[in-house]
Write an enzyme that holds these catalytic residues in place. Structure first.
Site, mmCIF file in Angstrom:
data_model
loop_
_atom_site.group_PDB
_atom_site.id
_atom_site.type_symbol
_atom_site.label_atom_id
_atom_site.label_comp_id
_atom_site.label_asym_id
_atom_site.label_seq_id
_atom_site.Cartn_x
_atom_site.Cartn_y
_atom_site.Cartn_z
ATOM 1 C CG ASP A 68 -2.204 -0.737 1.004
ATOM 2 O OD1 ASP A 68 -2.558 -1.087 -0.253
ATOM 3 O OD2 ASP A 68 -2.909 -1.086 2.077
ATOM 4 C CE LYS B 132 -8.124 0.397 -2.427
ATOM 5 N NZ LYS B 132 -7.278 -0.606 -1.662
ATOM 6 C CG MET C 58 -8.477 7.635 5.996
ATOM 7 S SD MET C 58 -9.105 6.164 5.218
ATOM 8 C CE MET C 58 -10.056 5.339 6.693
#
Length: 361
Positions: free
Chosen positions: A139, A161, A272
């Site tokens: 990641d 991502k 997030m």
């Protein structure tokens, strides 16, 4: 053997089946060695490996061993094992025993939590899994700068991502894991933080189990606790906060969720959450949270550019805009923010006062 030395120009003889010895061969090749393989079974190794005939006598082993700098013994029959040991002793050639890789038709998948980005927070179990990997799917936020050292000779595939952009959709990642394992490979899925804390690890486990792939999980240090800690903020503190709630701010909370969150009290940690900060702050205030409740925005945790910004529920949106706060960031809401290294003396006194009041209640 932990291959961390420079083997450039060195000759290494690996003894064992091509499949069982594949990780050992890959490590020595990655370290610059010229690798030779002698095997009691048929099998095609890496094309960079030079295959030599299996000696049929002790003298043959002595001749072969004397021509190399190191013998890596992965697997051999008892008679050949003894002959190799005796030949290495007689020729004064280094001998190391290596663990064979899995050789079943189906490989295996291990989800590895890499922590919040600092390689020092990788666990011993994580490093062991990486060491045995044929392929690593990694990641964006996990530690990856030293993959070539941690998983020498493995294939590395970036499936990371970024906010609002999934270059490799989750369903494709799951398919890649399964296909690699069905091809007999040992697969590591290296994820930031912990695989089961907003890491979609559960989905990947389900996909592997549905395909009959053995799957294991190595827990990692979650940024929900580690990043605030690095900023000097404990998520719990005696007489101030005896619980903490962690949630993903990727999607705005409903009114019921906001109301319950305020009712719980304690510390709130949001991952997030920069993109939905305005909705969160107004919602918490709307459901009764004090406007002066401290808020910390900790950006780029464990990087050289980590930054902590302190505000309150009623000022955090303006403050965040003023400093240009961006993901990745961890938000912490609660009195414990007063312990932050970035908090001023007034904030610390406020938290100490809160502790005193709580202790008298």
């Amino acid at each position: 053997m932990d291959v961390t030395l420079d083997f450039s120009g060195r000759r290494v003889l690996v003894v064992g089946g091509a499949q069982a010895a594949r990780r050992v061969l890959a490590r020595y090749l990655a370290a610059g060695a010229t690798a030779y393989l002698v095997s009691e079974t048929a099998g095609m190794p890496d094309p960079r490996v030079r295959v030599v005939a299996l000696p049929r006598s002790r003298g043959g082993w002595s001749t072969l061993v004397s021509a190399v700098d190191l013998v890596a013994l992965v697997e051999a029959s008892p008679p050949n094992d003894q002959a190799i040991v005796e030949a290495c002793s007689a020729e004064r050639t280094w001998l190391t025993r290596e663990v064979p890789a899995a050789t079943g038709r189906t490989g295996q998948v291990t989800l590895v939590g890499g922590g919040p980005g600092d390689e020092g927070l990788l666990t011993l179990a994580a490093l062991a899994a990486l060491r045995g990997a044929d392929v690593v799917y990694y990641d964006r936020l996990g530690p990856r700068d030293r993959l070539a050292e941690w998983a020498p000779g493995a294939e590395y595939v970036n499936v990371g991502k970024t906010p609002g952009h999934h270059a490799v959709p989750q369903v494709h990642i799951e398919r890649m894991l399964v296909e690699s394992a069905l091809a007999g490979k040992t697969v590591v899925r290296l994820k930031g933080g912990d695989p089961f804390v907003f890491g979609r690890g559960g989905e990947e486990v389900i996909a592997c189990r549905a395909a009959g792939i053995p799957v294991a999980v190595v827990s990692g240090v979650t940024s929900a606790i580690a990043v605030p800690a690095l900023a000097g903020i404990p998520v719990t503190h005696r007489d101030v906060s005896r619980l903490f709630t962690v949630f993903s701010g990727h999607t705005p909370l409903s009114e019921d969720e906001l109301a319950h969150l305020v009712g719980l009290g304690g510390t709130i940690v949001v991952l997030m959450g920069v993109g939905t900060l305005a909705h969160l702050a107004s919602g918490l205030a709307r459901h009764g949270m004090r406007g002066d409740m401290p808020v910390a925005i900790i950006e780029r945790g464990f990087s050289d550019s980590q930054r902590t910004t302190i505000a309150s529920v009623d000022t955090v949106v303006t403050t965040a805009a003023g400093v240009g706060a961006r993901s990745p960031a961890v938000l912490v809401i609660g009195e414990v923010v007063g312990l932050s290294e970035s908090a001023d003396a007034a904030a610390v006194e406020l938290m100490q006062a809160a502790a005193t009041i709580a202790g008298q209640a």
